[in-house]
Design an enzyme around this catalytic site. Structure first.
Site, mmCIF file in Angstrom:
data_model
loop_
_atom_site.group_PDB
_atom_site.id
_atom_site.type_symbol
_atom_site.label_atom_id
_atom_site.label_comp_id
_atom_site.label_asym_id
_atom_site.label_seq_id
_atom_site.Cartn_x
_atom_site.Cartn_y
_atom_site.Cartn_z
ATOM 1 N N ASP A 249 -40.792 -23.973 3.592
ATOM 2 C CA ASP A 249 -41.744 -22.983 2.996
ATOM 3 C C ASP A 249 -42.705 -23.282 1.686
ATOM 4 O O ASP A 249 -42.466 -24.334 1.238
ATOM 5 C CB ASP A 249 -41.046 -21.381 2.889
ATOM 6 C CG ASP A 249 -40.050 -21.514 1.918
ATOM 7 O OD1 ASP A 249 -40.050 -22.013 0.615
ATOM 8 O OD2 ASP A 249 -38.826 -20.837 2.172
ATOM 9 N N LYS A 271 -44.496 -19.138 3.038
ATOM 10 C CA LYS A 271 -44.182 -17.884 2.718
ATOM 11 C C LYS A 271 -44.864 -17.678 1.333
ATOM 12 O O LYS A 271 -44.423 -17.891 0.480
ATOM 13 C CB LYS A 271 -42.664 -17.823 2.393
ATOM 14 C CG LYS A 271 -42.041 -16.870 3.610
ATOM 15 C CD LYS A 271 -40.508 -16.830 3.131
ATOM 16 C CE LYS A 271 -39.717 -15.874 4.157
ATOM 17 N NZ LYS A 271 -38.469 -15.547 3.677
ATOM 18 N N MET A 385 -40.335 -12.850 -8.294
ATOM 19 C CA MET A 385 -41.334 -11.970 -7.531
ATOM 20 C C MET A 385 -41.815 -10.892 -8.500
ATOM 21 O O MET A 385 -42.043 -9.730 -7.906
ATOM 22 C CB MET A 385 -40.755 -11.458 -6.158
ATOM 23 C CG MET A 385 -40.389 -12.702 -5.250
ATOM 24 S SD MET A 385 -39.700 -12.284 -3.572
ATOM 25 C CE MET A 385 -38.142 -12.025 -4.271
#
Ligand code: SAH
Length: 471
Positions: A249, A271, A385
């Site tokens: 990813d 992703k 995140m």
């Protein structure tokens, strides 16, 4: 003169080492490690030598005599003066032994190589005395790619040799072994599950028609760390070499991908947060389909697969489909960024706990985090995140009682050449992140330890410091 490599059966021959000091000790260690019981002869022995070898070698405390070499096959002369070494060499060589005088290449009938020992598998390197340091370096590199449990796998293969011979036709035998060693049997043995590896071996021998059976694929869910190839585990590195197909990813760097076997198929299942190039279910279906074709599948994920990596979901789904799956940990962003910036995540004076939190819930929804519990003093919060929500998160923590002056840091592209690190306060965190507008993966670190990072690596951003006090 070129050298010829041989592997000796040390138990079958008499090995004599002359010397009682460090060199003798070093050589004795080499021979004893491979199962020899050398006789060490010297008028005096270092205490360390006595301690190390009194159980595994014969120590004879006197000057060497000509008769010591009568039936010796291998003689090492260590810790002797040049004249004495020459004299002993002549006697021993004359008696028919192969002699090695330490550090005197012209008095060496043989040399001892750099050795990589994996039980049944022994790799020896010689540079013919030209560059021992080069030999050592090469040894380090080979050590890194030869899995520590290779010997166990070889021993298991030996145990099954006869059964394989009896059951599999000569024409199919090679393919059978390859399939076993590259597939489930090898994966289990190298991961330390010898019982499981044996069972898998028996199962593949007992299938109705092993000659024509499709090889059994495996899925390895592998952590790639934060981006620096140097931070890969040895196992991850090896699996990249073994993979038939690699699903990776966005967080996996090109440098890491370039370590993969050249003819491995690479499939990007990128992703970006809430913008999955390939939906999770689709990724899982692809992993399963590739394994069912008998492939060695590597699912390569940034950081650690079990830290906000959906590794758990993939593992469960793949296993539920009846495919063997294994997990290889990686350096997670928190520890990777911490090391790269000198922020200790715990510290006896500042933080007795560290918590990894995600700034995003499933499908991009807000998470239901108990910020009050996380606001407690004396702990470090690492937020994954969280960059796009830095202001909200900081606000929630302050409302929950965390001091607005608490140091806060954020690191973009941690542990990569493009790393940027910033330091501010909890109060200013949101504005600082907005001002910097990071485009790479970014980690937030909140807590007293955030102020301890290597100052030279950090940009300091303090925007609202004075107003805050009256706020
Ligand atoms: N499994 C990964 C985390 C995946 S979630 C791990 O263990 O590291 C993705 C988040 O991880 C990013 O939004 C960012 O917060 C963080 N991250 C991953 N790699 C990073 C890096 N090199 N530098 C900074 N943050 C990183």
């Amino acid at each position: 003169m070129k050298q010829f490599p041989l592997f000796l059966n040390p138990a079958a021959i008499r090995i004599v080492i002359i010397g009682g000091g460090e060199e003798a000790q070093r050589k004795a260690r080499l021979f004893c490690a491979e199962g020899a019981t050398p006789e060490i002869i010297a008028p005096t022995f270092d205490a360390g030598l006595i301690e190390e070898f009194s159980g595994s070698a014969t120590l004879t405390k006197r000057e060497a005599e000509a008769s010591d070499f009568d039936d010796a096959r291998i003689v090492v002369i260590a810790d002797a003066s040049p004249d004495e070494a020459r004299r002993l060499y002549d006697i021993a060589h004359g008696a028919g032994a192969l002699v090695n005088v330490v550090d005197q290449p012209d008095l060496c009938d043989f040399t001892t190589p750099s050795i990589i020992d994996r039980g049944e598998i022994v790799i020896a390197i010689s540079t013919n005395g030209a560059a021992p340091v080069l030999g050592q370096k090469l040894r380090g590199q080979i050590e890194a790619i030869a899995p520590p449990r290779l010997g166990d796998l070889a021993a298991l293969a030996r145990d099954f040799r006869d059964s394989v011979k009896a059951k599999i036709s000569p024409a199919a035998r090679r393919a059978f072994w390859r399939r076993a060693l590259d597939g489930e049997v090898g994966a289990k043995a190298l991961a330390g599950d010898i019982t499981g590896a044996r069972e898998a071996m028996i199962a593949s021998l007992n299938t109705n028609n092993p000659d024509t059976d499709r090889p059994k694929g495996v899925v390895h869910i592998v952590g790639a760390g934060p981006g620096d190839p140097d931070l890969l585990t040895l196992r991850a590195h090896r699996l990249l070499q073994e993979a038939d197909v690699i699903f990776y990813d966005r967080l996996v760097t090109d440098e890491i991908l370039s370590l993969a076997r050249r003819d491995a198929t690479r499939i990007f299942v990128g992703k970006a947060k809430s913008n999955h190039a390939v939906p999770q279910e689709e990724i899982e279906a692809q992993l399963i389909a590739a394994a069912k074709e008998g492939k060695v599948v590597v699912r390569l994920k940034g950081g650690d697969p079990f830290v906000f990596g959906r590794g758990g979901e993939e593992l469960a789904t793949v296993r539920a489909a009846g495919i063997e799956a294994f997990v290889t940990p990686g350096v997670t962003a928190a520890t990777g960024c911490a090391a790269a910036t000198g922020i200790p995540l715990t510290h006896r004076d500042h933080a007795h706990a560290v918590t990894f939190v995600t700034g995003h819930g499933k499908g991009g929804r807000d998470i239901d985090t108990d910020w009050r519990a996380l606001a407690a003093l004396g702990q470090t919060l690492v937020i994954y995140m969280g960059a796009s929500k830095a202001g909200e998160i900081a606000g929630a923590l302050i409302s929950a009682g965390r001091d607005p002056d608490t140091p806060a840091a954020f690191i973009e592209n941690g542990a990569r050449a493009s790393q940027r690190a910033f330091r501010t306060t909890l109060h200013d965190l949101g504005d600082a992140v907005d001002a910097v507008a990071p485009s790479g993966p970014t980690l937030l670190v909140i807590g007293e330890v955030a102020a301890l990072g290597d100052a030279a690596l950090f940009n300091i951003i303090e925007t609202h410091q004075p107003e805050r006090l009256s706020a």
